[in-house]
Scaffold this motif. Structure first.
Motif, PDB file in Angstrom:
ATOM      1  N   ILE A 179       0.864  -1.186   0.000  1.00 12.85           N
ATOM      2  CA  ILE A 179       0.000   0.000   0.000  1.00 12.85           C
ATOM      3  C   ILE A 179       0.897   1.231   0.000  1.00 12.85           C
ATOM      4  CG2 ILE A 179      -1.742   1.315   1.266  1.00 12.85           C
ATOM      5  CD1 ILE A 179      -2.651  -1.324   2.527  1.00 12.85           C
ATOM      6  N   ASP A 203       3.577  -2.950   3.717  1.00  8.72           N
ATOM      7  CA  ASP A 203       3.246  -4.281   3.217  1.00  8.72           C
ATOM      8  C   ASP A 203       2.967  -5.188   4.406  1.00  8.72           C
ATOM      9  OD1 ASP A 203       3.741  -7.123   2.243  1.00  8.72           O
ATOM     10  OD2 ASP A 203       3.963  -6.041   0.359  1.00  8.72           O
ATOM     11  N   SER A 284       0.377  -2.538  -5.822  1.00 11.26           N
ATOM     12  CA  SER A 284      -0.292  -1.661  -4.863  1.00 11.26           C
ATOM     13  C   SER A 284      -1.369  -0.836  -5.554  1.00 11.26           C
ATOM     14  CB  SER A 284       0.729  -0.714  -4.233  1.00 11.26           C
ATOM     15  OG  SER A 284       1.132   0.270  -5.186  1.00 11.26           O
TER      16      SER A 284
END
Length: 294
Positions: A179, A203, A284
């Motif tokens: 992310i 992560d 992501s």
């Protein structure tokens, strides 16, 4: 009178001849002793000392290895044609990109100790090792490097890497995608002005699972900028190299990039498209930022 002169010449010649024979004999003895001593250090027939131990016959190691709660031990062996001049054998295991080290030095043994080293038979020129691989290590490709320390050369010169083996590791854990967030970047810059931008990445499998954090850059006319790296996008870094890349702290999950637009750059609105990828290939979320270049 002439007879005495000739007799003197004969005796002088005989003396020189005896001296020459003595010198030749001493030289022969010296050469013989030197060769004898040399043969004690380097066996007959050996041209290069490095060839004494690096004749690897076989390597046994898995091509794929998966973590299991009941068995997380990787066993590997390396067989040599002869081990007479081998002092020590060891291995190291690192990720393909070099960012992760599972073991920097694990010694291999030819001692028949199956419980400790996994070696099946002593003194058969097959060296073995067991390496525990934790589930904390990220999925991906890893390589095993095998090293030999010979017992002939000096300590500073007697270590050689003799073989390598690649394998794919699966930690059998839930693989979470990374992310990205907290993008810090100017809204507008002038041509020739240097600027730094950063982005945070997280992560669920840890920061060690991050493979790449990058951005694509589009000109005001919509064309994609080619970074000439074969990827089609620019890589950001988290290496603590502030002078070159503008990154303040290594390994903190904040990736950085330092940039400037040249005097001939198109003016107008440029588009930055940020994304991250982990070692399992998960992507992501995407963050898009528009910057005005004056």
């Amino acid at each position: 009178m002439i007879f005495l002169f000739l007799l003197h010449i004969k005796r002088t010649f005989q003396n020189h001849l005896r001296t020459f024979r003595n010198i030749y004999l001493n030289a022969f003895i010296a050469i013989f002793l030197f060769q004898l001593i040399a043969c004690e250090k380097i066996p007959t027939g050996i041209v290069e000392q490095t060839s004494l131990y690096n004749k690897v016959k076989t390597i046994s190691a898995p091509s794929n290895f998966s973590y299991s709660s009941t068995d997380s031990i990787l066993v590997t062996t390396i067989e040599f044609e002869d081990s007479k001049y081998i002092g020590k054998v060891w291995l190291q295991i690192k990720s393909d990109d070099g960012s992760t080290t599972i073991t920097s030095s694990t010694q291999m043994f030819d001692n028949g100790n199956t419980s400790i080293s996994g070696d099946q038979k002593a003194n058969d020129n097959i060296y073995s090792a067991k390496v525990g691989i934790s589930k904390k290590f990220s999925n991906g490709k890893y390589f095993i490097d095998y090293f030999v320390e010979d017992n002939i050369r000096r300590a500073s010169e007697n270590v050689t890497k003799v073989a390598s083996h690649y394998f794919n590791y699966n930690n059998n854990q839930v693989s979470y995608p990374p992310i990205i967030s907290n993008l810090t970047i100017p809204n507008s810059v002038s041509r020739g002005e240097s600027f730094i931008f950063t982005i945070k990445v997280e992560d669920g499998n840890g920061l060690g699972d991050i493979s790449q954090v990058y951005f694509k850059l589009f000109r005001p006319d919509g064309s994609l900028v080619d970074p000439q790296n074969g990827l089609g996008y620019f890589l950001m870094v988290d290496d603590g190299n502030f002078n070159t890349f503008g990154d303040a702290t290594a390994g903190d999950g904040i990736y950085s990039f330092k940039n400037s637009f040249s005097a001939t750059t198109q003016t107008g609105q440029w588009k930055f498209e940020f994304q991250a990828k982990d070692k399992s290939g998960n992507l992501s979320n995407v963050i898009i930022h528009l910057m005005t270049v004056n």
